[in-house]
Design an enzyme around this catalytic site. Structure first.
Site, mmCIF file in Angstrom:
data_model
loop_
_atom_site.group_PDB
_atom_site.id
_atom_site.type_symbol
_atom_site.label_atom_id
_atom_site.label_comp_id
_atom_site.label_asym_id
_atom_site.label_seq_id
_atom_site.Cartn_x
_atom_site.Cartn_y
_atom_site.Cartn_z
ATOM 1 N N PRO A 1 0.808 -1.223 0.000
ATOM 2 C CA PRO A 1 0.000 0.000 0.000
ATOM 3 C C PRO A 1 0.841 1.272 0.000
ATOM 4 O O PRO A 1 0.328 2.360 -0.269
ATOM 5 C CB PRO A 1 -0.838 -0.115 1.281
ATOM 6 C CG PRO A 1 -0.095 -1.057 2.147
ATOM 7 C CD PRO A 1 0.587 -2.016 1.228
ATOM 8 N N GLU B 1 1.901 -8.198 8.902
ATOM 9 C CA GLU B 1 2.236 -6.774 8.979
ATOM 10 C C GLU B 1 3.207 -6.344 7.880
ATOM 11 O O GLU B 1 3.711 -5.226 7.894
ATOM 12 C CB GLU B 1 2.851 -6.454 10.349
ATOM 13 C CG GLU B 1 1.870 -6.541 11.502
ATOM 14 C CD GLU B 1 0.710 -5.576 11.332
ATOM 15 O OE1 GLU B 1 0.955 -4.368 11.151
ATOM 16 O OE2 GLU B 1 -0.446 -6.033 11.351
ATOM 17 N N ARG C 1 -1.582 -7.767 -20.798
ATOM 18 C CA ARG C 1 -2.389 -7.230 -21.896
ATOM 19 C C ARG C 1 -1.570 -6.326 -22.814
ATOM 20 O O ARG C 1 -1.935 -6.119 -23.975
ATOM 21 C CB ARG C 1 -3.581 -6.450 -21.342
ATOM 22 C CG ARG C 1 -4.630 -7.305 -20.667
ATOM 23 C CD ARG C 1 -5.650 -6.440 -19.957
ATOM 24 N NE ARG C 1 -6.310 -5.522 -20.865
ATOM 25 C CZ ARG C 1 -7.369 -5.824 -21.611
ATOM 26 N NH1 ARG C 1 -7.891 -7.039 -21.550
ATOM 27 N NH2 ARG C 1 -7.910 -4.929 -22.418
ATOM 28 N N ASP D 1 -8.758 0.871 -24.609
ATOM 29 C CA ASP D 1 -9.761 0.723 -23.562
ATOM 30 C C ASP D 1 -9.686 1.927 -22.638
ATOM 31 O O ASP D 1 -8.995 2.900 -22.926
ATOM 32 C CB ASP D 1 -9.503 -0.581 -22.791
ATOM 33 C CG ASP D 1 -10.781 -1.218 -22.280
ATOM 34 O OD1 ASP D 1 -11.715 -0.463 -21.947
ATOM 35 O OD2 ASP D 1 -10.831 -2.456 -22.215
#
Length: 224
Positions: free
Chosen positions: A88, A115, A153, A167
């Protein structure tokens, strides 16, 4: 392209290896996905790969040696691989970054749990931290699957139709509206321009609709 994945839950990756775009690309030898069980690199009989954090606090921290030994093993067969930690705290995974990642010959993805990993791994063994969004999930496995899918992709010939690359997020715009048969359902009609057969007008309409959709749903993208 080669992907190596370091994880405590190898079976989670069976779905992308056996279904969909990634599975087809693997069968065609356009890419490969190698899964590494981190517990195989534990140096104790209980196969522990984590320990309590120094300084106290909740949760456990993934240890240096099993991760470092696994990375070393991977680099023996893929010495130029880029080591990415799904975190994160990493830079956001956006369209521009996926295109850059697709230029690498090999990527190794470290999936954290608990953690997270000992900071010494991040400081000395990781080339890049990447986040798939500003939220917390239980581990890096789902994030790794997202990264593998979106980067794959961009690899030439992985998608059967090159137009599929055009896209959402291409040129910082969301995708235009799409319709299929029948022409009318529940009194709802397909826009006439799409039935006209005039490709130039269709292309112009699609660009206009992409801009309108982006303004309405993701105005922040237009700042770029």
């Amino acid at each position: 392209m080669r992907f190596d994945v370091i994880t405590l839950f190898p079976n989670m990756f069976n779905i992308i290896k056996n279904e969909g775009v990634i599975a087809r690309a693997i069968k065609k030898s356009q890419l490969s996905v190698h899964i590494w069980q981190l517990r195989d690199f534990s140096n104790n009989k209980y196969k522990n790969i984590d320990d309590k954090p120094y300084g106290g606090g909740g949760g456990m921290v993934m240890k240096v040696k099993p991760i470092r030994d696994c990375i070393h093993k991977i680099k023996q067969s893929s010495p130029k691989t880029k080591i990415i930690y799904l975190s994160p705290q990493g830079q956001p995974l956006k369209h521009k970054l996926t295109k850059e990642l697709s230029m690498f010959d090999a990527i190794t993805l470290l999936c954290g749990r608990y953690e997270g990993v000992d900071e010494r791994i991040i400081n000395h063994d990781i080339d890049m931290e990447i986040s798939i969004g500003d939220y917390i999930i239980s581990g890096g496995e789902l994030a790794a699957m997202v990264l593998i899918d979106t980067v794959s992709r961009q690899i030439p010939n992985v998608l059967g139709n090159i137009d599929s690359l055009n896209d959402s997020f291409t040129n910082n715009l969301l995708d235009y509206p799409n319709y299929t048969r029948p022409k009318i359902i529940d009194n709802q009609k397909v826009p006439e321009v799409l039935l006209s057969g005039h490709q130039a007008n269709i292309n112009t309409w699609r660009i206009e609709q992409s801009i309108k959709t982006t303004k309405r749903k993701r105005k922040d993208l237009l700042k770029n």
